[in-house]
Design an enzyme around this catalytic site. Structure first.
Site, PDB file in Angstrom:
ATOM      1  N   CYS A 126       0.865  -1.187   0.000  1.00  0.00           N
ATOM      2  CA  CYS A 126       0.000   0.000   0.000  1.00  0.00           C
ATOM      3  C   CYS A 126       0.898   1.233   0.000  1.00  0.00           C
ATOM      4  O   CYS A 126       2.077   1.133  -0.377  1.00  0.00           O
ATOM      5  CB  CYS A 126      -0.976  -0.027   1.175  1.00  0.00           C
ATOM      6  SG  CYS A 126      -0.207  -0.032   2.800  1.00  0.00           S
ATOM      7  N   CYS A 168      -1.388   0.689   7.326  1.00  0.00           N
ATOM      8  CA  CYS A 168      -2.818   0.354   7.468  1.00  0.00           C
ATOM      9  C   CYS A 168      -3.204  -0.873   6.641  1.00  0.00           C
ATOM     10  O   CYS A 168      -3.366  -1.972   7.169  1.00  0.00           O
ATOM     11  CB  CYS A 168      -3.703   1.537   7.091  1.00  0.00           C
ATOM     12  SG  CYS A 168      -3.512   2.982   8.178  1.00  0.00           S
ATOM     13  N   ARG A 169      -3.377  -0.664   5.322  1.00  0.00           N
ATOM     14  CA  ARG A 169      -3.977  -1.725   4.501  1.00  0.00           C
ATOM     15  C   ARG A 169      -3.093  -2.935   4.287  1.00  0.00           C
ATOM     16  O   ARG A 169      -3.546  -4.078   4.484  1.00  0.00           O
ATOM     17  CB  ARG A 169      -4.415  -1.129   3.154  1.00  0.00           C
ATOM     18  CG  ARG A 169      -5.531  -0.107   3.310  1.00  0.00           C
ATOM     19  CD  ARG A 169      -5.680   0.732   2.063  1.00  0.00           C
ATOM     20  NE  ARG A 169      -4.521   1.601   1.858  1.00  0.00           N
ATOM     21  CZ  ARG A 169      -4.322   2.377   0.807  1.00  0.00           C
ATOM     22  NH1 ARG A 169      -5.208   2.366  -0.180  1.00  0.00           N
ATOM     23  NH2 ARG A 169      -3.255   3.145   0.716  1.00  0.00           N
ATOM     24  N   SER A 170      -1.831  -2.730   3.881  1.00  0.00           N
ATOM     25  CA  SER A 170      -0.995  -3.915   3.628  1.00  0.00           C
ATOM     26  C   SER A 170      -0.620  -4.645   4.925  1.00  0.00           C
ATOM     27  O   SER A 170      -0.564  -5.884   4.913  1.00  0.00           O
ATOM     28  CB  SER A 170       0.226  -3.597   2.755  1.00  0.00           C
ATOM     29  OG  SER A 170       1.070  -2.640   3.337  1.00  0.00           O
ATOM     30  N   ASP A 189      -8.273   3.846   1.232  1.00  0.00           N
ATOM     31  CA  ASP A 189      -7.329   4.324   2.241  1.00  0.00           C
ATOM     32  C   ASP A 189      -8.103   4.791   3.479  1.00  0.00           C
ATOM     33  O   ASP A 189      -8.899   5.728   3.385  1.00  0.00           O
ATOM     34  CB  ASP A 189      -6.548   5.484   1.611  1.00  0.00           C
ATOM     35  CG  ASP A 189      -5.505   6.074   2.537  1.00  0.00           C
ATOM     36  OD1 ASP A 189      -5.487   5.699   3.733  1.00  0.00           O
ATOM     37  OD2 ASP A 189      -4.717   6.897   2.074  1.00  0.00           O
ATOM     38  N   ASN A 239       2.328   1.465   4.307  1.00  0.00           N
ATOM     39  CA  ASN A 239       2.603   0.199   4.997  1.00  0.00           C
ATOM     40  C   ASN A 239       2.336   0.300   6.500  1.00  0.00           C
ATOM     41  O   ASN A 239       3.056  -0.275   7.320  1.00  0.00           O
ATOM     42  CB  ASN A 239       4.038  -0.291   4.722  1.00  0.00           C
ATOM     43  CG  ASN A 239       4.330  -1.721   5.183  1.00  0.00           C
ATOM     44  OD1 ASN A 239       5.460  -2.038   5.588  1.00  0.00           O
ATOM     45  ND2 ASN A 239       3.348  -2.600   5.155  1.00  0.00           N
TER      46      ASN A 239
END
Ligand code: 4NP
Length: 156
Positions: A8, A13-15, A126, A11
């Site tokens: 993401c 939150c999402r990944s 996001d 690195n």
């Protein structure tokens, strides 16, 4: 050994969520020795930081531990090392491809949401500047997509 890298922007939150969910599931299913799983960011802005505390708290409520420490995507080694490089949104996807101008590794780069069963989202939004709902939505999409990734490998 299947090598999977989630990418993401920051690195944090999402990944990290995808990384943590996949580690959780392969451990639960006793197949962790078949996988090498990591995550990275296209930006180096948060390097060295653990996942965002909001992301960690929402994951913890689902029994998932997020243990990643932010690192930047490394074009000099990550393209070669990983079999599957999964972009969480369209901008991440474009930024990853741009780091490999020859196109040699472009076949390894895919959109994370291509593996999800629920096709209502084509990107993982996001959550950074939003509220609790955004973090829950990330986890919903991520749990769905990771199931799809595991199915993809079961069929191989
Ligand atoms: P991520 O979320 O890409 O899912 O880790 C973000 C983290 C930080 C920022 C943006 C998105 N930021 O602007 O600092």
């Amino acid at each position: 050994m299947h090598k999977v890298l989630f990418v993401c922007l920051g690195n944090i939150c999402r990944s990290p969520a995808a990384d943590g969910v996949m580690v959780h599931l392969v451990n639960e299913r006793g197949i962790s020795s078949q996988f090498e799983i990591d995550s990275a960011g296209t930006s180096a802005h948060h390097v060295g930081e653990p996942a965002d505390s909001r992301m960690r708290e929402h994951a913890q409520r689902r029994g998932i531990f997020l243990g990643s420490i932010s690192r930047a995507f490394d074009a000099s080694s990550d393209f070669e090392k990983y079999d599957l490089i999964l972009a969480m949104d369209n901008s991440n996807y474009r930024n990853i491809l741009a780091m490999n101008p020859s196109g040699e590794y472009h076949h390894k780069v895919k959109m994370f949401c291509d593996f999800a069963k629920n096709r209502s989202e084509s990107e993982v939004p996001d959550p950074y500047y939003g509220g609790a709902k955004g973090f829950e939505q990330v986890l919903d999409i991520v749990e769905d997509g990771v199931e799809g990734i595991l199915k993809h490998y079961e069929q191989k």
